[in-house]
Scaffold this motif. Structure first.
Motif, PDB file in Angstrom:
ATOM      1  N   LYS A 171     -13.097  -0.915   5.983  1.00  0.00           N
ATOM      2  CA  LYS A 171     -12.916  -2.231   7.067  1.00  0.00           C
ATOM      3  C   LYS A 171     -12.855  -2.976   5.088  1.00  0.00           C
ATOM      4  O   LYS A 171     -12.526  -3.656   4.597  1.00  0.00           O
ATOM      5  N   LYS A 172     -13.822  -2.113   4.091  1.00  0.00           N
ATOM      6  CA  LYS A 172     -14.257  -2.332   3.105  1.00  0.00           C
ATOM      7  C   LYS A 172     -12.451  -1.902   2.390  1.00  0.00           C
ATOM      8  O   LYS A 172     -12.333  -2.359   1.230  1.00  0.00           O
ATOM      9  N   PHE A 173     -12.768  -0.564   2.073  1.00  0.00           N
ATOM     10  CA  PHE A 173     -11.714   0.013   1.089  1.00  0.00           C
ATOM     11  C   PHE A 173     -10.572   0.715   1.922  1.00  0.00           C
ATOM     12  O   PHE A 173      -9.224   0.598   0.456  1.00  0.00           O
ATOM     13  N   ILE A 174     -10.180   0.272   3.189  1.00  0.00           N
ATOM     14  CA  ILE A 174      -8.706   0.894   3.209  1.00  0.00           C
ATOM     15  C   ILE A 174      -8.181  -0.482   3.588  1.00  0.00           C
ATOM     16  O   ILE A 174      -7.960  -0.758   3.852  1.00  0.00           O
ATOM     17  N   PHE A 175      -6.296   0.300   2.840  1.00  0.00           N
ATOM     18  CA  PHE A 175      -5.137  -1.076   2.811  1.00  0.00           C
ATOM     19  C   PHE A 175      -4.263  -0.314   3.096  1.00  0.00           C
ATOM     20  O   PHE A 175      -4.047   0.680   2.739  1.00  0.00           O
TER      21      PHE A 175
ATOM     22  N   GLY B 149     -26.031   8.713   4.044  1.00  0.00           N
ATOM     23  CA  GLY B 149     -25.048   8.127   2.970  1.00  0.00           C
ATOM     24  C   GLY B 149     -25.445   8.111   1.938  1.00  0.00           C
ATOM     25  O   GLY B 149     -26.764   7.512   1.520  1.00  0.00           O
ATOM     26  N   LYS B 150     -24.513   7.865   0.367  1.00  0.00           N
ATOM     27  CA  LYS B 150     -24.773   7.480  -0.962  1.00  0.00           C
ATOM     28  C   LYS B 150     -25.989   6.680  -0.508  1.00  0.00           C
ATOM     29  O   LYS B 150     -24.776   4.971   0.390  1.00  0.00           O
ATOM     30  N   GLU B 151     -26.914   5.843  -1.048  1.00  0.00           N
ATOM     31  CA  GLU B 151     -27.740   4.333  -1.155  1.00  0.00           C
ATOM     32  C   GLU B 151     -25.680   3.353  -1.187  1.00  0.00           C
ATOM     33  O   GLU B 151     -26.400   2.367  -1.233  1.00  0.00           O
ATOM     34  N   LYS B 152     -25.482   3.916  -2.495  1.00  0.00           N
ATOM     35  CA  LYS B 152     -24.412   2.579  -3.015  1.00  0.00           C
ATOM     36  C   LYS B 152     -23.615   2.436  -2.351  1.00  0.00           C
ATOM     37  O   LYS B 152     -22.722   1.873  -2.068  1.00  0.00           O
ATOM     38  N   TRP B 153     -22.806   3.990  -1.469  1.00  0.00           N
ATOM     39  CA  TRP B 153     -21.983   3.673  -0.225  1.00  0.00           C
ATOM     40  C   TRP B 153     -22.331   2.530   1.110  1.00  0.00           C
ATOM     41  O   TRP B 153     -22.027   1.851   1.084  1.00  0.00           O
TER      42      TRP B 153
ATOM     43  N   GLU C  74     -22.773  -0.676   0.138  1.00  0.00           N
ATOM     44  CA  GLU C  74     -21.105  -1.721   0.239  1.00  0.00           C
ATOM     45  C   GLU C  74     -20.850  -1.943   1.223  1.00  0.00           C
ATOM     46  O   GLU C  74     -20.072  -2.914   1.346  1.00  0.00           O
ATOM     47  N   ILE C  75     -20.761  -0.752   1.628  1.00  0.00           N
ATOM     48  CA  ILE C  75     -20.395  -0.632   3.327  1.00  0.00           C
ATOM     49  C   ILE C  75     -20.503  -1.957   4.492  1.00  0.00           C
ATOM     50  O   ILE C  75     -22.126  -2.185   4.463  1.00  0.00           O
TER      51      ILE C  75
ATOM     52  N   VAL D 178     -31.103 -15.146  11.198  1.00  0.00           N
ATOM     53  CA  VAL D 178     -30.739 -15.461  12.057  1.00  0.00           C
ATOM     54  C   VAL D 178     -30.309 -16.877  12.274  1.00  0.00           C
ATOM     55  O   VAL D 178     -31.594 -17.456  12.826  1.00  0.00           O
ATOM     56  N   THR D 179     -28.729 -17.537  12.065  1.00  0.00           N
ATOM     57  CA  THR D 179     -29.072 -18.748  12.306  1.00  0.00           C
ATOM     58  C   THR D 179     -27.856 -19.378  13.143  1.00  0.00           C
ATOM     59  O   THR D 179     -27.026 -17.929  13.462  1.00  0.00           O
ATOM     60  N   PHE D 180     -26.959 -19.903  14.371  1.00  0.00           N
ATOM     61  CA  PHE D 180     -25.993 -20.056  14.753  1.00  0.00           C
ATOM     62  C   PHE D 180     -24.843 -20.144  13.925  1.00  0.00           C
ATOM     63  O   PHE D 180     -23.289 -19.570  13.577  1.00  0.00           O
ATOM     64  N   GLU D 181     -24.998 -20.179  12.387  1.00  0.00           N
ATOM     65  CA  GLU D 181     -23.814 -20.300  11.490  1.00  0.00           C
ATOM     66  C   GLU D 181     -24.056 -19.188  10.698  1.00  0.00           C
ATOM     67  O   GLU D 181     -22.411 -18.563  10.573  1.00  0.00           O
ATOM     68  N   LYS D 182     -25.793 -18.353  10.410  1.00  0.00           N
ATOM     69  CA  LYS D 182     -24.814 -17.226   9.421  1.00  0.00           C
ATOM     70  C   LYS D 182     -25.724 -16.311   9.486  1.00  0.00           C
ATOM     71  O   LYS D 182     -27.042 -16.758   9.796  1.00  0.00           O
ATOM     72  N   THR D 183     -25.627 -14.529   9.731  1.00  0.00           N
ATOM     73  CA  THR D 183     -26.512 -14.422   9.891  1.00  0.00           C
ATOM     74  C   THR D 183     -26.669 -13.580   8.073  1.00  0.00           C
ATOM     75  O   THR D 183     -26.091 -12.989   7.842  1.00  0.00           O
ATOM     76  N   GLU D 184     -28.847 -13.158   7.736  1.00  0.00           N
ATOM     77  CA  GLU D 184     -28.707 -12.260   6.494  1.00  0.00           C
ATOM     78  C   GLU D 184     -29.067 -11.053   6.811  1.00  0.00           C
ATOM     79  O   GLU D 184     -29.988 -10.576   8.325  1.00  0.00           O
ATOM     80  N   TYR D 185     -28.061  -9.507   6.862  1.00  0.00           N
ATOM     81  CA  TYR D 185     -28.925  -8.577   7.391  1.00  0.00           C
ATOM     82  C   TYR D 185     -29.899  -8.360   6.573  1.00  0.00           C
ATOM     83  O   TYR D 185     -30.414  -8.170   5.917  1.00  0.00           O
ATOM     84  N   ALA D 186     -30.037  -6.812   7.389  1.00  0.00           N
ATOM     85  CA  ALA D 186     -31.487  -6.687   6.860  1.00  0.00           C
ATOM     86  C   ALA D 186     -30.797  -5.294   5.994  1.00  0.00           C
ATOM     87  O   ALA D 186     -29.671  -4.945   5.740  1.00  0.00           O
ATOM     88  N   ASP D 187     -32.508  -4.666   5.078  1.00  0.00           N
ATOM     89  CA  ASP D 187     -31.505  -3.439   4.221  1.00  0.00           C
ATOM     90  C   ASP D 187     -31.869  -2.182   5.054  1.00  0.00           C
ATOM     91  O   ASP D 187     -31.585  -2.439   5.714  1.00  0.00           O
ATOM     92  N   LEU D 188     -31.062  -1.310   4.255  1.00  0.00           N
ATOM     93  CA  LEU D 188     -30.968  -0.303   4.555  1.00  0.00           C
ATOM     94  C   LEU D 188     -31.575   0.581   5.092  1.00  0.00           C
ATOM     95  O   LEU D 188     -33.364   0.558   4.389  1.00  0.00           O
ATOM     96  N   PRO D 189     -32.298   1.434   6.032  1.00  0.00           N
ATOM     97  CA  PRO D 189     -31.459   1.640   7.081  1.00  0.00           C
ATOM     98  C   PRO D 189     -31.171   0.782   8.142  1.00  0.00           C
ATOM     99  O   PRO D 189     -30.234   1.104   8.964  1.00  0.00           O
ATOM    100  N   LEU D 190     -31.615  -0.175   8.443  1.00  0.00           N
ATOM    101  CA  LEU D 190     -32.153  -0.883   9.541  1.00  0.00           C
ATOM    102  C   LEU D 190     -30.612  -1.529   9.672  1.00  0.00           C
ATOM    103  O   LEU D 190     -29.832  -2.125  11.391  1.00  0.00           O
ATOM    104  N   LYS D 191     -29.850  -2.069   8.755  1.00  0.00           N
ATOM    105  CA  LYS D 191     -28.493  -2.232   8.618  1.00  0.00           C
ATOM    106  C   LYS D 191     -27.658  -1.868  10.290  1.00  0.00           C
ATOM    107  O   LYS D 191     -26.613  -2.342  10.158  1.00  0.00           O
ATOM    108  N   PHE D 192     -27.969  -0.231  10.401  1.00  0.00           N
ATOM    109  CA  PHE D 192     -26.837   0.637  10.906  1.00  0.00           C
ATOM    110  C   PHE D 192     -27.359   0.690  11.852  1.00  0.00           C
ATOM    111  O   PHE D 192     -26.805   1.521  13.038  1.00  0.00           O
ATOM    112  N   GLU D 193     -28.609  -0.204  12.266  1.00  0.00           N
ATOM    113  CA  GLU D 193     -29.242   0.774  13.586  1.00  0.00           C
ATOM    114  C   GLU D 193     -29.337  -0.388  14.449  1.00  0.00           C
ATOM    115  O   GLU D 193     -30.866  -0.500  15.072  1.00  0.00           O
ATOM    116  N   ALA D 194     -28.620  -0.761  15.095  1.00  0.00           N
ATOM    117  CA  ALA D 194     -28.685  -2.049  16.222  1.00  0.00           C
ATOM    118  C   ALA D 194     -28.872  -1.391  17.140  1.00  0.00           C
ATOM    119  O   ALA D 194     -28.397  -0.867  18.043  1.00  0.00           O
TER     120      ALA D 194
END
Lengths: 415, 139
Positions: free
Chosen positions: A116-120, A247-251, A254-255, A268-284
């Motif tokens: 999503k971020k890097f492939i075009f 994953g390297k922290e940098k990657w 970024e993704i 979380v609000t209905f308008e916008k969500t601010e995501y958690a820091d690593l690693p929780l960002k990827f652990e839904a």
């Protein structure tokens, strides 16, 4: 041919080790089980089984944010498991370790989020001809979605990557390289450090599929400079349903998140969500808690024996079995790379792998037959499938003798 | 003979075997002895995709009965296929659709019907019954 790497008989107390694995004392079809399907999944030592049992008997609670004692205790245990994995891989930070469902899940995560971020349109993704379907399909999917092109590094007949072709395929269009560390079908150990370095010369990140490597060898992600390194718990003597994405922290920063939901947010609000820091960002969602804890127990177990000892002993088994198989008329080993892990694929003239596997099963011997989820590789060799024996440190030369006898018997019956 | 009578006959044959080796040797012999499909029908269209061994199956309706022919690249699967054809072929669509095929369990070869065996046999039985259903609907 494979040579013993100047290692004298490795001193492992195999009988004591075997006693740690309850399943190894069971019978199959009336015969003592000979388990040579470790490439598919490895058996579990009692310490792993006990860790899982103990979790449900004494520790069960949901992790993170609970104020009560059980929740706090298990949160600490789960985060300790993450640290165990971090140390095992020599990752720089614990938050570079993401718990996933397994190798396939980890690759899907990276393919989707990185894509999503890097492939075009017109970009290229590079995989090798020996990849497991799990390291092809997610990238194929990204290519379809983003209008990118999947390129394939060819291999030679021995089952080794052709490095000159790899260099040629690394271009300005290449956005990521996805390579297996050890081939599940051929046993080839790829020179992963060198392959990553070559990609890095052109600033191309590399994902390494370590599913087959982690049970056989020490992996130091900083030393090899992998951008992403993924594996499953169950092939490393741990539970099924849990795996790792390093994953390297940098990657990872970024993704974007892959799946979203509980646990992945700051606000979380209905308008916008601010995501958690690593690693929780990827652990839904609630994770596979006992899986993480069981995996840490498995890593502790393996480290007690020592992966260097394991690699040396397994190499002895590989050399022994390769020599024995070579003496049987009509047997052809598929995958004869100079550097191999304890995985042997072979075919027998005129016989179908399925038939051989069926007869061996009657003798209590578990091998894998078929294409091993590497159909393009089968096409390269012009075969339908192979019989694959893959050894772990609890296997023995005596078991290999019985396997060779069984194979000779199967060949006789089927001819 | 009815389907059930043929099944019973096979069960009796298998009762004579003392161990697994004789059973599998018999299956292997069955697999070897049968030229079970006309080459022209061994195409991608008749291929039943199992994970490991490939099975090709062709059927036609003759005088109200379904005639099956098939082949496999694995000899043990071919032996199993030969047994299935012996049981189901040359019966009416209704008889085939209602066949219970209990003999597989009785001769101790149910492992070949579990989905994990991935040998295409389960898919083949399904296809045989689907073909029977199709012929029933035509007639």
């Amino acid at each position: 041919m494979i040579e013993s790497k100047n290692i004298t008989e490795v001193q492992l107390d195999i009988e004591k080790i075997r006693a740690d694995f309850p399943i190894l004392s069971r019978k199959v079809n009336g015969k003592p089980l000979i388990y040579f399907d470790n490439g598919a999944t490895a058996q579990k030592p009692k310490s792993v089984i006990d860790a899982i049992g103990n979790y449900y008997s004494n520790q069960n609670a949901n992790i993170h944010r609970g104020v009560h004692t059980l929740s706090q205790e298990i949160t600490v245990a789960y985060e300790n498991a993450r640290s165990t994995i971090q140390k095992h891989l020599n990752a720089e930070h614990a938050h570079e370790i993401i718990f996933t469902k397994g190798t396939t899940d980890s690759i899907n995560l990276v393919a989707s989020s990185f894509g999503k971020k890097f492939i075009f349109q017109g970009d290229e993704i590079l995989v090798s001809a020996m990849e497991h379907h799990s390291n092809i399909l997610p990238w194929q999917q990204v290519c379809e979605e983003r209008g990118a092109i999947l390129k394939v590094i060819p291999i030679n007949k021995e089952g080794e990557l052709i490095i000159s072709e790899y260099k040629r395929l690394l271009t300005d269009k290449t956005k990521i390289v996805a390579l297996t560390h050890i081939s599940n079908t051929l046993g080839t150990i790829n020179p992963i450090e060198e392959l990553i370095a070559l990609a890095h010369v052109k600033n191309i990140p590399v994902l390494v599929d370590g599913a087959q490597a982690v049970p056989h060898t020490n992996v130091n992600v900083q030393l090899i400079s992998a951008d992403f390194y993924v594996f499953s718990g169950h092939k490393l003597f741990g539970p099924t349903g849990v795996g790792v994405l390093y994953g390297k922290e940098k990657w990872l920063t970024e993704i974007p998140p892959y799946q979203v939901g509980g646990g992945t947010i700051k606000t979380v609000t209905f308008e916008k969500t601010e995501y958690a820091d690593l690693p929780l960002k990827f652990e839904a969602g609630t994770p596979h808690i006992e899986g993480g804890i069981g995996l840490a127990a498995a890593i502790d177990y393996v480290n007690k024996i020592g992966l260097n000892n394991i690699a040396a002993y397994e190499n002895e088994l590989l050399v022994y079995a390769t020599e024995a198989l070579g003496k049987i008329n009509g047997v052809k080993i598929i995958g004869t790379a100079k550097e191999k892990a304890s995985v042997i694929s072979f075919i027998v003239d005129g016989l179908h792998p399925f038939d051989i596997g069926t007869i061996l099963d009657q003798l209590g011997i578990a091998v894998r037959t078929g294409h091993h989820c590497t159909q393009p590789l089968m096409q390269f060799y012009g075969i339908q499938g192979t019989v694959r024996a893959s050894f772990a440190f609890y296997n023995t030369k005596e078991e290999i003798d019985l396997f060779i006898n069984g194979l000779e018997r199967a060949i006789k019956m089927l001819n | 003979m009815t389907i059930e009578e043929i099944e019973n006959e096979i069960v009796e044959e298998f009762e004579m075997f003392d161990d697994w080796m004789q059973k599998y040797e018999y299956l292997i012999d069955l697999g070897k002895s049968l030229p079970i499909i006309d080459e022209q029908y061994k195409t991608d269209n008749t291929l039943i995709k199992g994970c490991q061994s490939r099975v090709w199956m062709h059927s036609e309706l003759k005088a109200g009965n379904v005639i099956y022919t098939a082949d496999s690249d694995a000899i043990i699967t071919k032996g199993m296929v030969a047994l299935m054809i012996r049981v189901l072929s040359n019966h009416t669509p209704d008889e085939i659709m209602n066949a219970k095929l209990n003999f597989v369990e009785k001769i101790g070869l149910t492992q070949h019907l579990s989905p994990t065996r991935s040998n295409g046999l389960l898919s083949m039985i399904k296809q045989m019954k689907l073909d029977a259903l199709a012929y029933k609907q035509i007639s």
